[in-house]
Scaffold this active site. Structure first.
Site, PDB file in Angstrom:
ATOM      1  N   ASP A   1       0.852  -1.094  -0.074  1.00  0.00           N
ATOM      2  CA  ASP A   1       0.152  -0.052  -0.159  1.00  0.00           C
ATOM      3  C   ASP A   1       0.936   1.195   0.100  1.00  0.00           C
ATOM      4  OD1 ASP A   1       0.805  -0.172   2.697  1.00  0.00           O
ATOM      5  OD2 ASP A   1      -1.046   0.279   3.541  1.00  0.00           O
ATOM      6  N   SER A   2       2.237   1.152  -0.092  1.00  0.00           N
ATOM      7  CA  SER A   2       2.932   2.134  -0.376  1.00  0.00           C
ATOM      8  C   SER A   2       2.911   3.063  -1.673  1.00  0.00           C
ATOM      9  CB  SER A   2       4.610   1.705  -0.320  1.00  0.00           C
ATOM     10  OG  SER A   2       4.730   0.520  -1.133  1.00  0.00           O
TER      11      SER A   2
ATOM     12  N   ASP B   1      -1.151  -6.603  -0.029  1.00  0.00           N
ATOM     13  CA  ASP B   1      -0.902  -5.489   1.294  1.00  0.00           C
ATOM     14  C   ASP B   1      -2.423  -5.228   1.566  1.00  0.00           C
ATOM     15  OD1 ASP B   1       0.151  -4.490   3.438  1.00  0.00           O
ATOM     16  OD2 ASP B   1       1.099  -2.976   2.238  1.00  0.00           O
TER      17      ASP B   1
ATOM     18  N   LYS C   1      -0.889  -9.609   3.425  1.00  0.00           N
ATOM     19  CA  LYS C   1      -0.210  -8.729   4.352  1.00  0.00           C
ATOM     20  C   LYS C   1      -1.113  -8.092   5.403  1.00  0.00           C
ATOM     21  CE  LYS C   1       3.069  -5.572   4.129  1.00  0.00           C
ATOM     22  NZ  LYS C   1       2.545  -4.498   4.948  1.00  0.00           N
TER      23      LYS C   1
ATOM     24  N   GLU D   1      -1.140  -5.353   8.645  1.00  0.00           N
ATOM     25  CA  GLU D   1      -0.311  -4.740   9.567  1.00  0.00           C
ATOM     26  C   GLU D   1      -0.762  -4.817  11.044  1.00  0.00           C
ATOM     27  OE1 GLU D   1       0.928  -0.815   6.884  1.00  0.00           O
ATOM     28  OE2 GLU D   1       0.202  -0.554   9.119  1.00  0.00           O
TER      29      GLU D   1
ATOM     30  N   GLU E   1       9.381  -3.457  10.336  1.00  0.00           N
ATOM     31  CA  GLU E   1       9.863  -2.105   9.886  1.00  0.00           C
ATOM     32  C   GLU E   1      10.379  -1.150  10.764  1.00  0.00           C
ATOM     33  OE1 GLU E   1       6.714  -0.780   7.024  1.00  0.00           O
ATOM     34  OE2 GLU E   1       7.746   1.400   7.163  1.00  0.00           O
TER      35      GLU E   1
HETATM   36  O1  KIV Z   1       3.363  -0.803   1.450  1.00  0.00           O
HETATM   37  C1  KIV Z   1       4.635  -1.364   1.431  1.00  0.00           C
HETATM   38  O2  KIV Z   1       5.298  -1.395   0.552  1.00  0.00           O
HETATM   39  C2  KIV Z   1       5.118  -2.281   2.718  1.00  0.00           C
HETATM   40  C3  KIV Z   1       6.632  -2.516   2.764  1.00  0.00           C
HETATM   41  C4  KIV Z   1       7.366  -1.380   2.972  1.00  0.00           C
HETATM   42  C5  KIV Z   1       7.018  -3.510   3.659  1.00  0.00           C
HETATM   43  O3  KIV Z   1       4.307  -2.270   3.478  1.00  0.00           O
END
Ligand code: KIV
Length: 255
Positions: A41-42, A80, A108, A110, A172
């Protein structure tokens, strides 16, 4: 490779993960033989231009997951789960299933959301954990776990995820000593970003490690290329050749 097979790498070989958000980058990554592609989600920052990940939606994530899945046919893809997608276990399951349908092999999550993680695992969806700095809920992007109470909380969160049976977990922005302690205490492979050298693997945001944005320079980030300069040089050459009518030449013209 099945995601759970990654556990076999712990203590033997480092796990390499990078993010991707589109088909062409995913195709390149697929050809390199890295272990995992994360549709992170970056993308809220590097693709959409927001300051953080807080406004990324499930629809945004699914759009990019589908694009990545068209490019990466061998490398496992992890989607994510964005903010608000996993408020309840029911929502989380429905959204995780949408990620799998979009081409991800796992998701993933969080933070330690025990009920959510357990629900997904019981439904056969592999889950990657994420502890330390949690951008979806963090008020600032500082290193977490420098002070003992916060370090203990992160350590126990990691133990809980390990017990639940996640197939790996991202650590992280935490001090290296804490990442080492976690990595040694859990059976699950740890994948660090800003967590030092002792993690079982490393992840970076692809745009950051390729040097797209020279103004983004956290301490942990090493730029492995300077694409910003390469792109600008190529565009300057294009401008110059078009202006001087060097391009298109005869070789690049239909006759
Ligand atoms: O959103 C993302 O790219 C991440 C990574 C930095 C692990 O969560």
């Amino acid at each position: 490779m099945k995601l759970n097979a990654l556990r076999m790498k712990k203590g033997k070989a480092k796990i390499i993960m990078l993010t991707a958000y589109d088909c062409q980058m995913a195709k390149i990554l697929d050809e390199t033989g890295i272990d995992l592609i994360l549709v992170g989600d970056s993308l809220g920052m590097v693709i959409q231009g927001f300051k953080n990940t807080k406004s990324v939606t499930v629809a945004d994530m699914l759009y990019h997951t589908r694009a990545v899945a068209r490019g990466a046919t061998n490398t496992p893809i992890v989607g994510d789960m964005p903010i608000k997608s996993d408020r309840t276990a029911r929502d989380a399951l429905r959204n995780a299933q949408r990620f799998i349908k979009a081409g991800a092999q796992g998701v993933k999550i969080e933070g330690t959301r025990s009920k959510v993680v357990r629900t997904l695992l019981n439904a056969g969806i592999p889950v990657m954990g994420h502890v330390g700095l949690l951008p979806q809920t963090a008020e600032n992007y500082r290193v977490k776990g420098k002070r003992p109470p916060e370090a203990e909380k992160i350590f126990h969160d990691a133990l809980e995820l390990d017990e639940l049976g996640v197939f790996s977990m991202v650590l992280e922005c935490i001090p290296e000593a804490l990442a080492k302690r976690i990595t040694e205490a859990v059976r699950t492979p740890t994948i660090g970003i800003g967590a030092g050298r002792y993690c079982d693997g490393q992840v970076l945001v692809i745009n950051d490690m390729l040097g797209f944005d020279e103004s983004f320079a956290p301490k942990y980030l090493k730029r492995f290329a300077s694409l910003n300069k390469i792109i600008k040089d190529a565009i300057a050459k294009f401008q110059e050749e078009v202006s001087s009518v060097v391009y298109p030449d005869s070789d690049h013209t239909y006759h």
